[in-house]
Design a protein around this motif. Sequence first.
Motif, PDB file in Angstrom:
ATOM      1  N   GLU A  35       6.835 -11.651  -7.041  1.00  0.00           N
ATOM      2  CA  GLU A  35       8.219 -11.350  -7.396  1.00  0.00           C
ATOM      3  C   GLU A  35       8.946 -10.470  -6.375  1.00  0.00           C
ATOM      4  O   GLU A  35      10.156 -10.506  -6.294  1.00  0.00           O
ATOM      5  CB  GLU A  35       8.257 -10.641  -8.758  1.00  0.00           C
ATOM      6  CG  GLU A  35       7.609 -11.440  -9.863  1.00  0.00           C
ATOM      7  CD  GLU A  35       8.627 -12.024 -10.811  1.00  0.00           C
ATOM      8  OE1 GLU A  35       9.638 -11.354 -11.073  1.00  0.00           O
ATOM      9  OE2 GLU A  35       8.405 -13.155 -11.278  1.00  0.00           O
ATOM     10  N   GLU A  36       8.207  -9.654  -5.651  1.00  0.00           N
ATOM     11  CA  GLU A  36       8.874  -8.719  -4.751  1.00  0.00           C
ATOM     12  C   GLU A  36       9.154  -9.322  -3.386  1.00  0.00           C
ATOM     13  O   GLU A  36       9.805  -8.715  -2.556  1.00  0.00           O
ATOM     14  CB  GLU A  36       8.027  -7.445  -4.569  1.00  0.00           C
ATOM     15  CG  GLU A  36       7.710  -6.722  -5.850  1.00  0.00           C
ATOM     16  CD  GLU A  36       8.890  -5.893  -6.354  1.00  0.00           C
ATOM     17  OE1 GLU A  36       9.836  -5.685  -5.576  1.00  0.00           O
ATOM     18  OE2 GLU A  36       8.857  -5.478  -7.512  1.00  0.00           O
ATOM     19  N   GLY A  46       8.798   5.748  -4.085  1.00  0.00           N
ATOM     20  CA  GLY A  46       9.150   4.540  -4.829  1.00  0.00           C
ATOM     21  C   GLY A  46       8.158   3.404  -4.716  1.00  0.00           C
ATOM     22  O   GLY A  46       8.430   2.303  -5.173  1.00  0.00           O
ATOM     23  N   THR A  47       7.000   3.628  -4.122  1.00  0.00           N
ATOM     24  CA  THR A  47       6.000   2.566  -4.076  1.00  0.00           C
ATOM     25  C   THR A  47       5.405   2.382  -5.472  1.00  0.00           C
ATOM     26  O   THR A  47       5.133   3.351  -6.171  1.00  0.00           O
ATOM     27  CB  THR A  47       4.890   2.924  -3.073  1.00  0.00           C
ATOM     28  OG1 THR A  47       5.476   2.993  -1.770  1.00  0.00           O
ATOM     29  CG2 THR A  47       3.785   1.884  -3.066  1.00  0.00           C
ATOM     30  N   LYS A  48       5.245   1.118  -5.849  1.00  0.00           N
ATOM     31  CA  LYS A  48       4.742   0.823  -7.185  1.00  0.00           C
ATOM     32  C   LYS A  48       3.249   1.120  -7.251  1.00  0.00           C
ATOM     33  O   LYS A  48       2.498   0.716  -6.377  1.00  0.00           O
ATOM     34  CB  LYS A  48       4.952  -0.661  -7.473  1.00  0.00           C
ATOM     35  CG  LYS A  48       5.823  -0.942  -8.670  1.00  0.00           C
ATOM     36  CD  LYS A  48       6.250  -2.391  -8.639  1.00  0.00           C
ATOM     37  CE  LYS A  48       5.552  -3.210  -9.702  1.00  0.00           C
ATOM     38  NZ  LYS A  48       6.036  -4.608  -9.668  1.00  0.00           N
ATOM     39  N   LEU A  49       2.837   1.799  -8.329  1.00  0.00           N
ATOM     40  CA  LEU A  49       1.414   2.119  -8.477  1.00  0.00           C
ATOM     41  C   LEU A  49       0.567   0.868  -8.580  1.00  0.00           C
ATOM     42  O   LEU A  49      -0.591   0.853  -8.181  1.00  0.00           O
ATOM     43  CB  LEU A  49       1.204   2.960  -9.744  1.00  0.00           C
ATOM     44  CG  LEU A  49       1.418   4.452  -9.559  1.00  0.00           C
ATOM     45  CD1 LEU A  49       1.431   5.135 -10.915  1.00  0.00           C
ATOM     46  CD2 LEU A  49       0.324   5.039  -8.692  1.00  0.00           C
ATOM     47  N   TYR A  73       1.559  -7.351   0.775  1.00  0.00           N
ATOM     48  CA  TYR A  73       2.528  -7.314  -0.323  1.00  0.00           C
ATOM     49  C   TYR A  73       2.204  -8.376  -1.367  1.00  0.00           C
ATOM     50  O   TYR A  73       2.178  -8.105  -2.567  1.00  0.00           O
ATOM     51  CB  TYR A  73       3.947  -7.579   0.199  1.00  0.00           C
ATOM     52  CG  TYR A  73       4.676  -6.369   0.720  1.00  0.00           C
ATOM     53  CD1 TYR A  73       5.267  -5.466  -0.157  1.00  0.00           C
ATOM     54  CD2 TYR A  73       4.807  -6.141   2.077  1.00  0.00           C
ATOM     55  CE1 TYR A  73       5.960  -4.364   0.320  1.00  0.00           C
ATOM     56  CE2 TYR A  73       5.494  -5.043   2.563  1.00  0.00           C
ATOM     57  CZ  TYR A  73       6.064  -4.155   1.685  1.00  0.00           C
ATOM     58  OH  TYR A  73       6.746  -3.057   2.155  1.00  0.00           O
ATOM     59  N   ALA A  74       1.964  -9.594  -0.898  1.00  0.00           N
ATOM     60  CA  ALA A  74       1.741 -10.705  -1.825  1.00  0.00           C
ATOM     61  C   ALA A  74       0.527 -10.434  -2.709  1.00  0.00           C
ATOM     62  O   ALA A  74       0.560 -10.674  -3.917  1.00  0.00           O
ATOM     63  CB  ALA A  74       1.554 -12.002  -1.041  1.00  0.00           C
ATOM     64  N   ILE A  75      -0.545  -9.898  -2.110  1.00  0.00           N
ATOM     65  CA  ILE A  75      -1.764  -9.640  -2.869  1.00  0.00           C
ATOM     66  C   ILE A  75      -1.507  -8.589  -3.946  1.00  0.00           C
ATOM     67  O   ILE A  75      -1.916  -8.726  -5.090  1.00  0.00           O
ATOM     68  CB  ILE A  75      -2.898  -9.184  -1.930  1.00  0.00           C
ATOM     69  CG1 ILE A  75      -3.324 -10.343  -1.031  1.00  0.00           C
ATOM     70  CG2 ILE A  75      -4.095  -8.677  -2.732  1.00  0.00           C
ATOM     71  CD1 ILE A  75      -4.192  -9.912   0.141  1.00  0.00           C
ATOM     72  N   GLY A  76      -0.787  -7.518  -3.563  1.00  0.00           N
ATOM     73  CA  GLY A  76      -0.515  -6.472  -4.540  1.00  0.00           C
ATOM     74  C   GLY A  76       0.430  -6.936  -5.626  1.00  0.00           C
ATOM     75  O   GLY A  76       0.355  -6.486  -6.763  1.00  0.00           O
ATOM     76  N   ASP A  77       1.311  -7.841  -5.283  1.00  0.00           N
ATOM     77  CA  ASP A  77       2.323  -8.297  -6.218  1.00  0.00           C
ATOM     78  C   ASP A  77       1.728  -9.236  -7.248  1.00  0.00           C
ATOM     79  O   ASP A  77       1.893  -9.050  -8.454  1.00  0.00           O
ATOM     80  CB  ASP A  77       3.416  -9.010  -5.399  1.00  0.00           C
ATOM     81  CG  ASP A  77       4.659  -9.298  -6.201  1.00  0.00           C
ATOM     82  OD1 ASP A  77       4.564  -9.418  -7.430  1.00  0.00           O
ATOM     83  OD2 ASP A  77       5.727  -9.404  -5.599  1.00  0.00           O
ATOM     84  N   ASN A  78       1.056 -10.265  -6.806  1.00  0.00           N
ATOM     85  CA  ASN A  78       0.507 -11.265  -7.722  1.00  0.00           C
ATOM     86  C   ASN A  78      -0.758 -11.825  -7.087  1.00  0.00           C
ATOM     87  O   ASN A  78      -0.736 -12.759  -6.310  1.00  0.00           O
ATOM     88  CB  ASN A  78       1.537 -12.382  -7.941  1.00  0.00           C
ATOM     89  CG  ASN A  78       1.091 -13.362  -8.990  1.00  0.00           C
ATOM     90  OD1 ASN A  78      -0.090 -13.447  -9.317  1.00  0.00           O
ATOM     91  ND2 ASN A  78       2.030 -14.101  -9.531  1.00  0.00           N
ATOM     92  N   ARG A  79      -1.855 -11.193  -7.456  1.00  0.00           N
ATOM     93  CA  ARG A  79      -3.104 -11.519  -6.796  1.00  0.00           C
ATOM     94  C   ARG A  79      -3.501 -12.968  -7.006  1.00  0.00           C
ATOM     95  O   ARG A  79      -4.009 -13.624  -6.103  1.00  0.00           O
ATOM     96  CB  ARG A  79      -4.188 -10.596  -7.350  1.00  0.00           C
ATOM     97  CG  ARG A  79      -5.418 -10.625  -6.518  1.00  0.00           C
ATOM     98  CD  ARG A  79      -6.181  -9.357  -6.725  1.00  0.00           C
ATOM     99  NE  ARG A  79      -7.546  -9.544  -6.303  1.00  0.00           N
ATOM    100  CZ  ARG A  79      -8.432  -8.580  -6.304  1.00  0.00           C
ATOM    101  NH1 ARG A  79      -8.092  -7.380  -6.707  1.00  0.00           N
ATOM    102  NH2 ARG A  79      -9.653  -8.811  -5.906  1.00  0.00           N
ATOM    103  N   MET A 119      -1.718   1.163  -1.273  1.00  0.00           N
ATOM    104  CA  MET A 119      -1.171   1.016  -2.621  1.00  0.00           C
ATOM    105  C   MET A 119      -0.315  -0.234  -2.766  1.00  0.00           C
ATOM    106  O   MET A 119      -0.303  -0.873  -3.814  1.00  0.00           O
ATOM    107  CB  MET A 119      -0.387   2.276  -3.008  1.00  0.00           C
ATOM    108  CG  MET A 119      -1.334   3.408  -3.398  1.00  0.00           C
ATOM    109  SD  MET A 119      -0.527   4.999  -3.635  1.00  0.00           S
ATOM    110  CE  MET A 119       0.399   4.689  -5.124  1.00  0.00           C
ATOM    111  N   ILE A 120       0.410  -0.598  -1.713  1.00  0.00           N
ATOM    112  CA  ILE A 120       1.169  -1.858  -1.745  1.00  0.00           C
ATOM    113  C   ILE A 120       0.197  -3.015  -1.970  1.00  0.00           C
ATOM    114  O   ILE A 120       0.473  -3.967  -2.680  1.00  0.00           O
ATOM    115  CB  ILE A 120       1.950  -2.052  -0.426  1.00  0.00           C
ATOM    116  CG1 ILE A 120       3.187  -1.161  -0.433  1.00  0.00           C
ATOM    117  CG2 ILE A 120       2.332  -3.508  -0.225  1.00  0.00           C
ATOM    118  CD1 ILE A 120       3.919  -1.114   0.873  1.00  0.00           C
TER     119      ILE A 120
END
Lengths: 333, 504
Positions: free
Chosen positions: B96-97, A268-271, A203-209, A67-68
């Motif tokens: 951002e994270e 608390g993981t972001k969907l 993390y980076a991919i999930g955050d801003n692909r 999910m991350i």
Amino acid sequence: MQNENTARLLKQGAIWGFIVLELIFFSVAGKFLSLSDGAFMDLDNMLLLLKQSAPIGIIALGMTIVMINGNIDLSVGAIFALSAVILLDSMTWPIFEGLGDWVIPVSWLLALATGTALGALNGLIVWKTGVDAFIVTLGSMLGYRGLVFMYNGEQPTSNLNWTLVDFAEAQPLGLHTATWFLLGCTAVLWWLLNRTVHGRNAYAIGDNREAAVNASIRVGPHMMINFMIIGFLAALSAAVFYSESGSVNPNDGSLYELWAITAVVLGGTKLTGGRGSVISTFGGVIAIQLLRKGLGYIGADTETVNLVIGLILIAVLYLDKQLNRKGKEELRI
Amino acid sequence: MTTESKPALRLSGIVKTFPGVRALDGVSFDVRPGEVHALLGENGAGKSTLMKVLAGIHQPNEGAIFIEEEKVVMRNPLDAKAKGVVLIHQELSLAEELSAAENIYLGELPRKSFGRVDWATLYDRAGGILKRLNCSFGPKTIVGDLSIANKQMVEIARALTVDAKAVIFDEPTASLTDAEKVVLFDVIRDLTARGVGIVYISHRMDEIFTLSDRISVLRDGAHRGTLITKETDEDEVTKLMIGRSLDLTRNIVAGELGPVAIEVQGLSCGKLYRDVGFEVRAGEVLGFYGLVGAGRTEIAETLFGLRAPSAGEIRVDGQAVTIRSPGDAIRLGISLVPESRKEQGLILGMSCKDNMTLPQVGDLTAGPFVSDGAEIAIFDQYRDKLAIKTPGWRQAVGNLSGGNQQKIVIGKWLSMQPKVLIVDEPTRGIDVGSKSEIHALIRDLAKQGYAVIVISSEMPEVLSVSDRIAAMYHGQLMRIFTAAEVSEDSLVQAISGIGAGKVA
């Protein structure tokens, strides 16, 4: 900046605060409502709780990394069941007859390989077709479950190996074998997510692909690796659990995907990906198990337990949204 | 500065065509080490295309790119970066994270054995770069916690992980406060002192004159000239930008003006716009002209109940009103034809008729069912009124041309019987022929007694449809021009913040 750091810490700590609240509530309420004499916070009771958290907990850890990464995996329940079938059945295969108890590691490896391969297949489809992971794994959930039924029909697959049972029921240093696996997996995944390039890229991919693609991160392979990890963990969860129980029904593991997602989200993981932590997921798993056990302890039935957990999940997400509001300038919906 | 040295980056005869458009028509351009070369042009002049060619996002059809007089081909942004050309996007492209350091080295995290991140090296290097930029935050700061200005610093820091020869800034100050601008300019001056060539794209005349050594102007995809900043002035640059001998005869015959339909006083919305006041009479078109991000769309969204104002008063027909939702706005007779037709205006898969009646379908019922007949009657009425070309009401809106799609949206709102019609970017993405048709339609609507507000980023458009023109700069309403006063020069200067005084 100080405020934001505090807010961040507060959010990460929220699940632990919730667990403390649960412990206090059930200890106090238990005094009046409980049918049993034992205290809720009895050591054996808590150790058992950890052990019972393991099957969904180990899967939830894998769900966290997926999910991350911005994906989801709905097929874990089916992978769990299929790996269990392979584990128990392979121990009776004629080719392994001469191995004696050495069949145990062989069967474990087979089960783990099955889970990893099924996860790899999910990941490969998501990577190569570009179809949303939700759809792909919805399909494989049905497909893999179909394989379970094709294997043995409606019949349970059983094989009790006493050496294996002894292993699974052992309590080295006081903790159950399953608990050790849960803690070990949490530690390894924490390390993977926080200390390795693969984890940080996830993390980076999930955050801003787009930013990740612009920075030449190869999105597809990272996703596939994460699907393999969750497949492996679903199989590991099955291996640990069925070493002890020795019998798997073809419907076992149904809805595990949803319990795992619930634990991850509570943690608390972001969907939508980009934010999350396996430590918080561990907290989420414990919180759910505490609720189940605690509500049972004060005399509620299973249906009530599910209702309460559902309500709490929605309340948590609502709170999260309120905390993250951008203020008055945002567009009204 | 150093006129003798060979250019850090040079373009020669760049041609870039897209289907039907010649976006760049033989542009030659160079930037020397240690120089700030400003690139100016109106919306659609070809600035973004040129920038994308420079950064390796687009490949030119003709022409060549030279880095330190060596011919290069830039296959993609990373390739360009490796060769020393870095683009700082207007829209930031950050995770951002993650921490600042991780963003600076995104995709290039230093490694140790077993795929571990070498955090010590990462923080050390990133910290060094941030220090060079005089940033107040450390490499471990989470990017999401940073202000927009500091996020931009992270983006700039990315450029410094390589030995950049040329850095392209695309409208870097679009979302910065004045204090943050000063910091950015210091950084840019520092870069030039280190011998980096800067290409600075902006609309803001004041910034360009503060910062640049040379100014190049693009118009209609062609290079119209390069001026030495010290030897020119705003008038000369403005003329070069507009250039064309306009055949835009403002043959606007002011119609009969009715009473004031909508009046706004002291309207503010946080940082988006401040203290805006204007009135529109029935039968009048008020044009809003300004750069993207000047706050025009946000005003429209406020009037339509999508955004809550932080201060100010709105009066409709002389009555002070509070507009809490689009429903309120519609009841008060305000309609909004939004900026982005396809995302905000239409449901592309639905039929023409269904789109047209969407806001009032709840009223077009026979018993509990939606009445097809009533819907078709409305559709037919506005199809005829607006001359919409469609094979029939069943046709999915997505299959129509841009101009006809826009007419469906306009028809949808006219059918709600508004008094005030707000049209945001009425002809974006619409071909030239349909443009004039839409313009004529807007004039016609005013003549019929609607109070119309038109928001546009195209000067010819505001000039050709508006009775009066409100010029916006950076959230401020600079001036409202009457038809008699307006000139292209004065408009360009007003929206570039010339004579704005100090913006708080």
